[in-house]
Structures are given as structure tokens and as C-alpha cells.
Design an enzyme around this catalytic site. Sequence first.
Site, short mmCIF file in Angstrom:
data_model
loop_
_atom_site.label_atom_id
_atom_site.label_comp_id
_atom_site.label_asym_id
_atom_site.label_seq_id
_atom_site.Cartn_x
_atom_site.Cartn_y
_atom_site.Cartn_z
CB SER A 103 9.86 -30.53 -7.23
OG SER A 103 10.76 -31.32 -6.52
CG ASP A 153 17.62 -27.89 -7.87
OD1 ASP A 153 17.77 -28.60 -6.86
OD2 ASP A 153 16.59 -27.88 -8.56
CG HIS A 184 14.42 -28.22 -5.66
ND1 HIS A 184 14.77 -28.85 -6.84
CD2 HIS A 184 13.27 -28.81 -5.25
CE1 HIS A 184 13.87 -29.79 -7.12
NE2 HIS A 184 12.95 -29.79 -6.16
C1 MLT Z 1 11.73 -36.51 -7.08
O1 MLT Z 1 11.74 -37.37 -6.22
O2 MLT Z 1 10.90 -36.46 -7.99
C2 MLT Z 1 12.82 -35.49 -7.00
O3 MLT Z 1 13.78 -35.90 -6.10
C3 MLT Z 1 12.25 -34.16 -6.65
C4 MLT Z 1 11.62 -34.16 -5.31
O4 MLT Z 1 10.46 -34.51 -5.21
O5 MLT Z 1 12.28 -33.78 -4.33
#
Ligand code: MLT
Length: 202
Positions: A103, A153, A184
Site C-alpha cells: 500500500s 481494490d 486492498h
Molecule cells: C497512499 O496514500 O499511499 C495510498 O492511498 C495507499 C494507502 O496508504 O492507503
Amino acid sequence: ETAFIHRFEPATSAGSPPLLLLHGTGGDENDLLGLGKLISPGSALLAPRGRVLEHGMPRFFRRLAEGVFDEDDVRRRARELGDFVAEARQRYGLAAPIAVGFSNGANIAAALLLQRPEALSGAILLRAMVPLSDPPNADIAGKPVLLLSGQGDPIVPASNSARLAALLSQAGASVTHRVLPAGHQLSQADVTLARDWIGNVD
Ligand code: MLT
């Protein structure tokens, strides 16, 4: 020295590549140690904690909204992480690691790859997005990248991960992109695919 709180676990088997473990939003340096051991038993593990706080939750760079990044901060934080990796390699005597990012951690790993290609020997990007709308003209020729996306996702649209795969390929990386029946969150398939992929990387 670039101060990242981090965990380091030395290798227990020579010949396994070191891993740079990069957690998701709200995680910390402990989160991915178990995953690292599952996908590459014996590897040295280097796991920093993101230095940006969002409502108390550690991250690797600032965002303006979900999926909307502060790109100046992305660039700055990727440089900072690159410095940390260089210092940690010296301190612990490590080869260039393979990043394993989830992520937000996958997004900074992609930025690091584009901005400081020498910092990494490859990357496993779990649920990653395009980190920079105007990425630097990186030469990441031959670097192996495994990109695992979730078909359902809600944070990463399919078009975005496809764009990331194309961008990394155009920069010369050797990209394997798989879209999994997942959201996700990680699934067992992520672990299995990452383990098989890393076993074949050299
Ligand atoms: C981010 O902010 O890098 C993406 O939205 C993934 C997350 O951290 O949720």
C-alpha cells in the site's frame, strides 16, 4: 545519519537477498517481518517506520486525500529513504535489497525505484499506485519487479496499476503484473506468488 526508527534482522542463510520491508498507512517497522520471513526465509530484513504522521498513523509520505499525493513530499521522502538504505547497507554490510512494500509502502518503493534506482535490486509492490504524475526519466534496466494488484481494490483503480506496470516497463524494469481476486488487503495468493517469484529472481 537519516533517523528512521527501524528493525533489522540479520540473514540466517547466505545467498538470500536482503529485503527492505515498507509498511502501509498506520503500520510500523514490525508489520511485515512475518511476511518477509514467509516469502524469503533466511533473508536479512530491514524495516523502517514511515516518518510522516497522518492523524498519528505512520506513513512514508504526505497525501492530500486518499490517492492524491503531495508529490514534492513523495520526492523528498524517497530521497530520504534512499539515504537511509545506503547508510543501513554500510552499517549492516548488505547488498542492495529487494523492496517489499504494501500500500503506502509499495508506493514509496515505486518512487524510490524511479528516483534512486541504485538503492534497490528489485521490488515486490503489493497494491501499488503510480507515485508521481511526472516521474523522473529513470533507468531501471533489468530490475525485476513483481506488481500484485487486487481486482476489487477500492483504493487502486485497475487503470492506475496498469499505468504503473507500463511506466516501470518503459523505464526498463522486468515487470510481472498479476491481478488477483482480492481487494486492498493481502491474500494468501500474494504470499505464494511473492515467494515463488523471489525464489526465481537472480
Ligand atoms: C497512499 O496514500 O499511499 C495510498 O492511498 C495507499 C494507502 O496508504 O492507503
